[in-house]
Design a protein around this motif. Structure first.
Motif, PDB file in Angstrom:
ATOM      1  N   CYS A  97      70.564  41.059  50.314  1.00 28.49           N
ATOM      2  CA  CYS A  97      71.482  41.193  51.449  1.00 28.49           C
ATOM      3  C   CYS A  97      72.583  42.166  51.014  1.00 28.49           C
ATOM      4  O   CYS A  97      72.586  42.619  49.867  1.00 28.49           O
ATOM      5  CB  CYS A  97      72.034  39.829  51.843  1.00 28.49           C
ATOM      6  SG  CYS A  97      73.161  39.128  50.627  1.00 28.49           S
ATOM      7  N   GLU A 148      75.344  41.741  49.875  1.00 25.62           N
ATOM      8  CA  GLU A 148      76.062  41.317  48.660  1.00 25.62           C
ATOM      9  C   GLU A 148      75.447  41.934  47.408  1.00 25.62           C
ATOM     10  O   GLU A 148      76.085  42.007  46.359  1.00 25.62           O
ATOM     11  CB  GLU A 148      76.015  39.788  48.518  1.00 25.62           C
ATOM     12  CG  GLU A 148      76.696  39.018  49.639  1.00 25.62           C
ATOM     13  CD  GLU A 148      78.200  39.197  49.611  1.00 25.62           C
ATOM     14  OE1 GLU A 148      78.775  39.206  48.512  1.00 25.62           O
ATOM     15  OE2 GLU A 148      78.789  39.358  50.705  1.00 25.62           O
ATOM     16  N   HIS A 191      67.347  37.098  48.842  1.00 24.59           N
ATOM     17  CA  HIS A 191      67.056  35.899  49.640  1.00 24.59           C
ATOM     18  C   HIS A 191      65.545  35.762  49.784  1.00 24.59           C
ATOM     19  O   HIS A 191      64.878  36.709  50.215  1.00 24.59           O
ATOM     20  CB  HIS A 191      67.666  36.009  51.037  1.00 24.59           C
ATOM     21  CG  HIS A 191      69.157  35.853  51.049  1.00 24.59           C
ATOM     22  ND1 HIS A 191      69.766  34.627  50.917  1.00 24.59           N
ATOM     23  CD2 HIS A 191      70.154  36.763  51.161  1.00 24.59           C
ATOM     24  CE1 HIS A 191      71.085  34.790  50.952  1.00 24.59           C
ATOM     25  NE2 HIS A 191      71.346  36.079  51.094  1.00 24.59           N
ATOM     26  N   CYS A 240      75.436  31.902  49.600  1.00 25.79           N
ATOM     27  CA  CYS A 240      75.759  33.334  49.628  1.00 25.79           C
ATOM     28  C   CYS A 240      76.822  33.592  50.695  1.00 25.79           C
ATOM     29  O   CYS A 240      76.727  33.052  51.801  1.00 25.79           O
ATOM     30  CB  CYS A 240      74.484  34.124  49.951  1.00 25.79           C
ATOM     31  SG  CYS A 240      74.739  35.901  49.846  1.00 25.79           S
ATOM     32  N   CYS A 278      77.076  35.830  52.669  1.00 18.06           N
ATOM     33  CA  CYS A 278      76.534  36.419  53.900  1.00 18.06           C
ATOM     34  C   CYS A 278      76.175  35.348  54.930  1.00 18.06           C
ATOM     35  O   CYS A 278      75.889  35.663  56.083  1.00 18.06           O
ATOM     36  CB  CYS A 278      75.315  37.293  53.607  1.00 18.06           C
ATOM     37  SG  CYS A 278      73.790  36.363  53.373  1.00 18.06           S
ATOM     38  N   LYS A 290      68.546  32.512  46.772  1.00 18.45           N
ATOM     39  CA  LYS A 290      68.209  33.850  46.269  1.00 18.45           C
ATOM     40  C   LYS A 290      67.517  33.731  44.917  1.00 18.45           C
ATOM     41  O   LYS A 290      67.742  32.772  44.181  1.00 18.45           O
ATOM     42  CB  LYS A 290      69.485  34.686  46.120  1.00 18.45           C
ATOM     43  CG  LYS A 290      70.135  35.001  47.461  1.00 18.45           C
ATOM     44  CD  LYS A 290      71.317  35.933  47.335  1.00 18.45           C
ATOM     45  CE  LYS A 290      72.484  35.290  46.664  1.00 18.45           C
ATOM     46  NZ  LYS A 290      73.736  36.066  46.811  1.00 18.45           N
TER      47      LYS A 290
END
Ligand code: AMP
Ligand code: ZN
Length: 429
Positions: free
Chosen positions: A245, A247, A252, A307, A309, A315
């Protein structure tokens, strides 16, 4: 921000309930495949996802043994597509998909693309192999479903690749990392500044082969873009299994479609929380070919922390290696045994061989050192040259890559004290 908000941000307890339901359905479906029929799957009682550990493993060899149709769990008329793992070992590992499987795979790829900001106005140049390999078609279907202008250039043909990127103002590219570095070398040698040539280019998706954080940074800095790691394998569809993602701190893994375990590759017992081990995956939403506890042989660990997000699917860290001896060159999987089998079948080839992997510029290069046997005089240059050329040809037919072959006299390759060291990987990425 999310392609499928509910599925991507589902609270963990609901996600686990869904996994349990899907795991039971998967076992039910799998039990119809000839391969799993003999495993007596219906006898296993599954009351929570952790009961997965009761089920048998599935390996690449199992898929080969079940070739061609042993893994199919629906009537053949419901199967619409077949893919195969990259690389060619005698019997390939094939994976079949129903129409629903292709649709679900496509949606997973859409999640990944949307997650990194790809939208319908994007121009997506797909520089990854089409055909039996899953990378090309997998991303292609997702990008088209999103509405991107999708350009199926496939790999290679660097000049045309760069021309298309420039003329059609590509904004996102999908590329294997070693090829991205090769593009960078080519541009550099032509004196082209990427930001001037491709001002619209924003992101690269890097997949199909292991690469380091440094390689990602090199690609990002050279092109002035963001690069995202994409992990997948043909047995689990292909791309769209795990994806970074924004980040950029782990990928993920879509846990409503894949049930993941991290096991110690020797004991096959679960490792402790956050510890490193072999990734083992069970499909949760595949119809035509459900797979239970597939031993990917890829080494990684799970990041348990939520996370920022907002996605609830956990992840995995960048793949750090493999628990077997598979090599990946230019995105193609190759096992040393394939090389050994070719050499064993040839006249005048001695007992010992060694494979050396190097980086030439940013390209992977393979050298195969081969001992000749004593029936050939090392002064018979003509015969030696013809043997060398033959070996190159036979190996290319088997592994799809032309290695450099170096002939050595009998005993010319040092014999290791313990296990033979067949592969020396001196590559820099
Ligand atoms: P294939 O079945 O031909 O698609 O090959 C799948 C294998 O490629 C995986 O099992 C991994 O070993 C490797 N692979 C794919 N994507 C990545 C990635 N992003 N990082 C490291 N290895 C990868
Ligand atoms: Zn995230």
């Amino acid at each position: 921000m999310y392609w499928e908000r509910d599925s991507e941000t589902m609270p963990r307890d609901r996600l686990e309930e869904l996994q349990l339901t899907r795991l039971r359905e998967t076992i039910e479906r799998a039990s119809k495949a000839p391969f799993y029929e003999k495993a007596g799957l219906r006898d296993y009682s599954i009351s929570s996802v952790s009961d997965i550990t009761k089920l048998p493993f599935t390996t690449k060899q199992d898929l080969r043994d079940a070739y061609p149709y042993g893994m199919i769990s629906v009537p053949l008329e419901e199967v619409v597509r077949l893919h195969s793992s990259s690389g060619t070992t005698g019997i390939p590992t094939v994976v079949y998909h129903s129409r629903g499987d292709i649709q679900r795979w496509t949606e997973l790829v859409c999640r990944c693309l949307f997650m990194i900001g790809v939208r319908k106005h994007d121009v997506f140049q797909n520089m990854i192999g089409y055909g039996l390999f899953t990378g090309g078609l997998g991303l292609h279907y997702g990008a088209e479903r999103l509405g991107c202008l999708t350009i199926p250039t496939g790999p290679g043909n660097t000049k045309r690749q760069l021309k298309f990127m420039k003329d059609f103002k590509a904004t996102v590219i999908h590329v294997i990392p070693s090829y991205a570095l090769h593009l960078a070398d080519t541009l550099e040698s032509m004196g082209i500044v990427p930001k001037d040539e491709f001002p619209n280019l924003r992101s690269a998706i890097l997949g199909a082969e292991p690469h380091t954080e440094e390689t990602r940074e090199k690609i990002e800095n050279f092109f002035g873009i963001q690069a995202f790691n994409s992990y997948g394998l043909s047995e689990m569809n292909g791309p769209g299994v795990a994806f970074e993602c924004p980040e950029k701190n782990g990928m993920h893994i879509w846990e409503d479609a894949f049930l993941v375990e991290i096991l110690d590759p020797d004991t096959l017992k679960p490792v402790g929380t956050g510890e490193h081990g072999e990734l083992v995956i069970t499909t949760l939403s595949r119809e035509a070919m459900p797979i239970l506890r597939y031993r990917t042989k890829d080494l990684t660990s799970i990041i348990e922390d939520p996370c920022p997000c907002g996605r609830s699917h956990r992840k995995i860290v960048r793949i750090t290696g493999r628990s077997d001896d598979m090599m990946i060159l230019k995105g193609v999987n190759i096992f040393p045994m394939q090389i050994e089998a070719v050499l064993n079948g040839m006249k005048h080839v001695g007992r010992n061989y060694q494979i050396i992997l190097e980086s030439r510029g940013h390209n992977d290069h393979m050298i195969v050192k081969v001992e000749v046997d004593s029936s050939l005089s090392i002064e018979d240059y003509k015969a030696l040259e013809s043997l060398r050329a033959n070996i190159v040809r036979e190996l290319r037919d088997e592994i799809l890559i032309s290695p450099e072959v170096v002939l050595c006299e009998p005993g010319g390759i040092p014999v290791a004290q313990g296990k033979a060291v067949r592969v020396l990987d001196n590559r820099s990425i």
